[in-house]
Design an enzyme around this catalytic site. Sequence first.
Site, PDB file in Angstrom:
ATOM      1  N   LYS A  22       0.850  -1.209   0.000  1.00 34.44           N
ATOM      2  CA  LYS A  22       0.000   0.000   0.000  1.00 34.44           C
ATOM      3  C   LYS A  22       0.874   1.244   0.000  1.00 34.44           C
ATOM      4  O   LYS A  22       0.659   2.185  -0.757  1.00 34.44           O
ATOM      5  CB  LYS A  22      -0.880  -0.001   1.238  1.00 34.44           C
ATOM      6  CG  LYS A  22      -1.497   1.356   1.561  1.00 34.44           C
ATOM      7  CD  LYS A  22      -2.283   1.376   2.847  1.00 34.44           C
ATOM      8  CE  LYS A  22      -1.492   1.608   4.077  1.00 34.44           C
ATOM      9  NZ  LYS A  22      -1.260   3.003   4.466  1.00 34.44           N
ATOM     10  N   ASN A  23       1.916   1.251   0.828  1.00 36.14           N
ATOM     11  CA  ASN A  23       2.735   2.459   0.981  1.00 36.14           C
ATOM     12  C   ASN A  23       3.724   2.671  -0.152  1.00 36.14           C
ATOM     13  O   ASN A  23       4.414   3.695  -0.170  1.00 36.14           O
ATOM     14  CB  ASN A  23       3.448   2.449   2.331  1.00 36.14           C
ATOM     15  CG  ASN A  23       2.457   2.676   3.466  1.00 36.14           C
ATOM     16  OD1 ASN A  23       1.300   3.041   3.225  1.00 36.14           O
ATOM     17  ND2 ASN A  23       2.874   2.437   4.690  1.00 36.14           N
ATOM     18  N   ARG A  92      -4.680  10.706   4.695  1.00 31.42           N
ATOM     19  CA  ARG A  92      -3.648  11.729   4.792  1.00 31.42           C
ATOM     20  C   ARG A  92      -2.568  11.562   3.731  1.00 31.42           C
ATOM     21  O   ARG A  92      -1.876  12.509   3.386  1.00 31.42           O
ATOM     22  CB  ARG A  92      -3.049  11.761   6.177  1.00 31.42           C
ATOM     23  CG  ARG A  92      -2.687  10.392   6.719  1.00 31.42           C
ATOM     24  CD  ARG A  92      -1.981  10.542   8.031  1.00 31.42           C
ATOM     25  NE  ARG A  92      -0.699  11.178   7.794  1.00 31.42           N
ATOM     26  CZ  ARG A  92      -0.417  12.453   7.912  1.00 31.42           C
ATOM     27  NH1 ARG A  92      -1.317  13.241   8.301  1.00 31.42           N
ATOM     28  NH2 ARG A  92       0.745  12.949   7.630  1.00 31.42           N
ATOM     29  N   CYS A 116      -4.001  12.215  12.988  1.00 28.59           N
ATOM     30  CA  CYS A 116      -4.718  10.924  12.959  1.00 28.59           C
ATOM     31  C   CYS A 116      -4.483  10.273  14.317  1.00 28.59           C
ATOM     32  O   CYS A 116      -3.836  10.847  15.187  1.00 28.59           O
ATOM     33  CB  CYS A 116      -4.192  10.068  11.814  1.00 28.59           C
ATOM     34  SG  CYS A 116      -2.620   9.337  12.162  1.00 28.59           S
ATOM     35  N   ARG A 121       1.153  14.243  13.102  1.00 27.57           N
ATOM     36  CA  ARG A 121       1.563  14.024  11.702  1.00 27.57           C
ATOM     37  C   ARG A 121       1.764  15.335  10.934  1.00 27.57           C
ATOM     38  O   ARG A 121       1.091  15.615   9.952  1.00 27.57           O
ATOM     39  CB  ARG A 121       0.552  13.139  10.969  1.00 27.57           C
ATOM     40  CG  ARG A 121       0.105  11.885  11.672  1.00 27.57           C
ATOM     41  CD  ARG A 121       1.129  10.797  11.727  1.00 27.57           C
ATOM     42  NE  ARG A 121       1.489  10.237  10.455  1.00 27.57           N
ATOM     43  CZ  ARG A 121       0.836   9.239   9.846  1.00 27.57           C
ATOM     44  NH1 ARG A 121      -0.238   8.752  10.398  1.00 27.57           N
ATOM     45  NH2 ARG A 121       1.236   8.773   8.686  1.00 27.57           N
ATOM     46  N   ASP A 124       5.455  19.925   8.052  1.00 24.93           N
ATOM     47  CA  ASP A 124       6.355  21.094   7.973  1.00 24.93           C
ATOM     48  C   ASP A 124       7.601  20.815   7.129  1.00 24.93           C
ATOM     49  O   ASP A 124       8.077  21.694   6.404  1.00 24.93           O
ATOM     50  CB  ASP A 124       6.753  21.543   9.384  1.00 24.93           C
ATOM     51  CG  ASP A 124       7.384  20.409  10.189  1.00 24.93           C
ATOM     52  OD1 ASP A 124       6.771  19.325  10.258  1.00 24.93           O
ATOM     53  OD2 ASP A 124       8.499  20.583  10.706  1.00 24.93           O
ATOM     54  N   ASP A 307       5.427   0.371  11.858  1.00 20.68           N
ATOM     55  CA  ASP A 307       4.147  -0.190  11.407  1.00 20.68           C
ATOM     56  C   ASP A 307       3.943  -1.633  11.852  1.00 20.68           C
ATOM     57  O   ASP A 307       2.873  -2.196  11.631  1.00 20.68           O
ATOM     58  CB  ASP A 307       4.036  -0.103   9.876  1.00 20.68           C
ATOM     59  CG  ASP A 307       3.875   1.324   9.424  1.00 20.68           C
ATOM     60  OD1 ASP A 307       3.982   1.574   8.208  1.00 20.68           O
ATOM     61  OD2 ASP A 307       3.672   2.198  10.279  1.00 20.68           O
ATOM     62  N   LEU A 329       8.984   6.776  16.712  1.00 23.36           N
ATOM     63  CA  LEU A 329       8.609   7.630  15.582  1.00 23.36           C
ATOM     64  C   LEU A 329       7.353   8.451  15.813  1.00 23.36           C
ATOM     65  O   LEU A 329       7.249   9.576  15.348  1.00 23.36           O
ATOM     66  CB  LEU A 329       8.443   6.776  14.309  1.00 23.36           C
ATOM     67  CG  LEU A 329       9.729   6.661  13.497  1.00 23.36           C
ATOM     68  CD1 LEU A 329      10.675   5.662  14.129  1.00 23.36           C
ATOM     69  CD2 LEU A 329       9.455   6.268  12.076  1.00 23.36           C
ATOM     70  N   ARG A 399      -8.410  -0.250   5.087  1.00 23.68           N
ATOM     71  CA  ARG A 399      -7.574   0.757   4.405  1.00 23.68           C
ATOM     72  C   ARG A 399      -6.287   0.119   3.877  1.00 23.68           C
ATOM     73  O   ARG A 399      -5.724   0.579   2.910  1.00 23.68           O
ATOM     74  CB  ARG A 399      -7.217   1.877   5.391  1.00 23.68           C
ATOM     75  CG  ARG A 399      -8.402   2.692   5.837  1.00 23.68           C
ATOM     76  CD  ARG A 399      -7.948   3.874   6.623  1.00 23.68           C
ATOM     77  NE  ARG A 399      -6.811   4.497   5.948  1.00 23.68           N
ATOM     78  CZ  ARG A 399      -6.019   5.393   6.531  1.00 23.68           C
ATOM     79  NH1 ARG A 399      -6.233   5.745   7.788  1.00 23.68           N
ATOM     80  NH2 ARG A 399      -5.016   5.933   5.884  1.00 23.68           N
TER      81      ARG A 399
HETATM   82  C1  EPZ Z   1       4.734   6.890   6.338  1.00 17.89           C
HETATM   83  O1  EPZ Z   1       3.996   7.909   6.962  1.00 17.89           O
HETATM   84  C2  EPZ Z   1       3.800   5.686   6.248  1.00 17.89           C
HETATM   85  N1  EPZ Z   1       2.643   6.043   5.417  1.00 17.89           N
HETATM   86  C3  EPZ Z   1       3.346   5.288   7.644  1.00 17.89           C
HETATM   87  O2  EPZ Z   1       2.542   4.129   7.518  1.00 17.89           O
HETATM   88  C4  EPZ Z   1       4.583   4.943   8.474  1.00 17.89           C
HETATM   89  O3  EPZ Z   1       4.179   4.646   9.790  1.00 17.89           O
HETATM   90  C5  EPZ Z   1       5.551   6.140   8.479  1.00 17.89           C
HETATM   91  O4  EPZ Z   1       5.873   6.516   7.129  1.00 17.89           O
HETATM   92  C6  EPZ Z   1       6.851   5.823   9.203  1.00 17.89           C
HETATM   93  O5  EPZ Z   1       7.475   4.723   8.590  1.00 17.89           O
HETATM   94  C7  EPZ Z   1       2.783   6.050   4.079  1.00 17.89           C
HETATM   95  O6  EPZ Z   1       3.853   5.770   3.542  1.00 17.89           O
HETATM   96  C8  EPZ Z   1       1.564   6.389   3.278  1.00 17.89           C
HETATM   97  P1  EPZ Z   1       6.922  10.183   8.308  1.00 17.89           P
HETATM   98  P2  EPZ Z   1       4.584   9.413   6.978  1.00 17.89           P
HETATM   99  O7  EPZ Z   1       6.758  11.471   7.584  1.00 17.89           O
HETATM  100  O8  EPZ Z   1       5.369   9.665   5.750  1.00 17.89           O
HETATM  101  C9  EPZ Z   1       7.559  13.424  11.687  1.00 17.89           C
HETATM  102  C10 EPZ Z   1       0.629   2.802   7.784  1.00 17.89           C
HETATM  103  O9  EPZ Z   1       0.177   2.242   8.781  1.00 17.89           O
HETATM  104  N2  EPZ Z   1       7.363  14.415  10.617  1.00 17.89           N
HETATM  105  O10 EPZ Z   1       8.038   9.283   7.911  1.00 17.89           O
HETATM  106  O11 EPZ Z   1       3.449  10.321   7.281  1.00 17.89           O
HETATM  107  C11 EPZ Z   1       6.283  12.619  11.968  1.00 17.89           C
HETATM  108  O12 EPZ Z   1       5.453  13.326  12.870  1.00 17.89           O
HETATM  109  C12 EPZ Z   1       1.164   4.209   7.893  1.00 17.89           C
HETATM  110  O13 EPZ Z   1       0.696   2.283   6.643  1.00 17.89           O
HETATM  111  C13 EPZ Z   1       7.497  15.758  10.927  1.00 17.89           C
HETATM  112  O14 EPZ Z   1       7.758  16.132  12.079  1.00 17.89           O
HETATM  113  O15 EPZ Z   1       5.558   9.364   8.211  1.00 17.89           O
HETATM  114  C14 EPZ Z   1       6.829  11.347  12.559  1.00 17.89           C
HETATM  115  O16 EPZ Z   1       7.109  11.560  13.927  1.00 17.89           O
HETATM  116  C15 EPZ Z   1       0.954   4.769   9.289  1.00 17.89           C
HETATM  117  N3  EPZ Z   1       7.326  16.682   9.944  1.00 17.89           N
HETATM  118  C16 EPZ Z   1       8.156  11.145  11.809  1.00 17.89           C
HETATM  119  O17 EPZ Z   1       8.484  12.426  11.242  1.00 17.89           O
HETATM  120  C17 EPZ Z   1       7.047  16.314   8.645  1.00 17.89           C
HETATM  121  O18 EPZ Z   1       6.927  17.200   7.776  1.00 17.89           O
HETATM  122  C18 EPZ Z   1       8.065  10.130  10.669  1.00 17.89           C
HETATM  123  O19 EPZ Z   1       6.965  10.497   9.862  1.00 17.89           O
HETATM  124  C19 EPZ Z   1       6.919  14.941   8.351  1.00 17.89           C
HETATM  125  C20 EPZ Z   1       7.094  14.010   9.345  1.00 17.89           C
END
Ligand code: EPZ
Length: 420
Positions: A22-23, A92, A116, A121, A124, A307, A329, A399
Amino acid sequence: MHYLAIKGKQKLSGSVTISGAKNAALPLLTLSLLSKNPITIDNVPEVADVKTLLQLLSNLGASSTCKDNVVKIDSTTVNSTCANYDIVRKMRASILTLGPLLTRFGHCEVSLPGGCAIGQRPIDLHLKALEQMGADIEIAQGYVIAKAPKGLKGATIIFDKVTVTGSENIIMAAALAHGKTTLVNVAKEPEVVQVCEILANAGVNIEGIGTSKLIIEGSGGKLLDIKDFTVIPDRIEAGTYLCAGAITKSKITLKKVNPKHLEAVILKLEQMGFKIDEKEDSLTLHPAEKILPSDIETSEYPGFPTDLQAQFMALCTQAKGTSIIDERLFENRFMHVSELLRMGAGIKLKGHSATVEGKAKLNAADVMATDLRASSALILAALVAEGTTRIHRIYHLDRGYENLEGKFSALGAHIERLEE
Ligand code: EPZ
């Protein structure tokens, strides 16, 4: 609304075929916005998130068909750049349209995704990177209003944090930018790597694929000749089924999986007493004599995936001894704990750390799914609980898990989807 009824104390056996990731599918669908021709994508999981994203792309003017896990999509006909709230709030990952729309059209309006269950999430880092590429970003009425009328410019961008969709957004933006973009501290997840590989196959010059530093030569606004491709296997779905075999002390085989994407997970299961036979595209799990407790700390790839944290927590309830699970994370990714406690698990939370005392006797209960991966942890617990567990709000599961009951039933689980 439906719920899942799962009868516990049921051994599993046989094999399960893993679906496309999916991702990976989500960014690869928005990558079609950069294509000068229609593309065919194989091994696309038919899950709600993919359907939602196809709906969003169609709202923008793309046309697509999705049959038997094959998506044919033509985004050359896109004539709108507004990803509106009513779709984005459902998923999202719609934020993955931001980079491609902006780099192709020079402007776009994408609803802020909102938080969420697992955390705030923020995006920035996505926005800061686009500003460094020359975009003018404004937040108004809950939308990101992005403008780059002369197109995006190559830049050197250092991500303060590793962000998966942030990396994917900026890689896609850089592919059509004017000049060279250097990305430092970029995510190395297999899903990010596949985005890079598809762009490289389309003629984009990318150095450092699979590392945390990428150098991307943009096409200067020219659309790309994207070649047809097949989505990589879903390592998180695979890890979930490995945990299902592990928690029920069953021998099961996973087909169409990439063992290389699961090294941290396989190692953890071996440390917990399980034996795993690896072949090129399959894994066979053998039950542990005794499930050993384990300490887990989630981190970015190739570390232990966040995950799979919930699924392993369910497994740790059946280990004899104390397991410590650190979620590094996300700030709120323990929503499954209260539900597992209601089934009799022994878990204590302190900040981002959970202490799991095993072996706990689990009892069936009515439980609530809260987010995609927490929901799958409840299925695992239900498989070993005494009695029949009912899991409510299973739209979360739909989902990201294709044909969930079908796959679990084929492994021998007693699982039914019933009307509330
Ligand atoms: C991706 O989400 C995945 N989703 C998530 O899977 C997965 O848990 C996550 O990566 C971590 O591996 C998809 O790929 C669609 P991040 P993403 O940006 O990209 C912080 C599932 O169950 N952050 O890597 O949204 C954030 O808050 C989903 O399939 C910022 O601070 O995650 C987090 O603490 C859930 N500012 C950390 O970075 C930003 O601009 C990692 O988030 C972006 C992220």
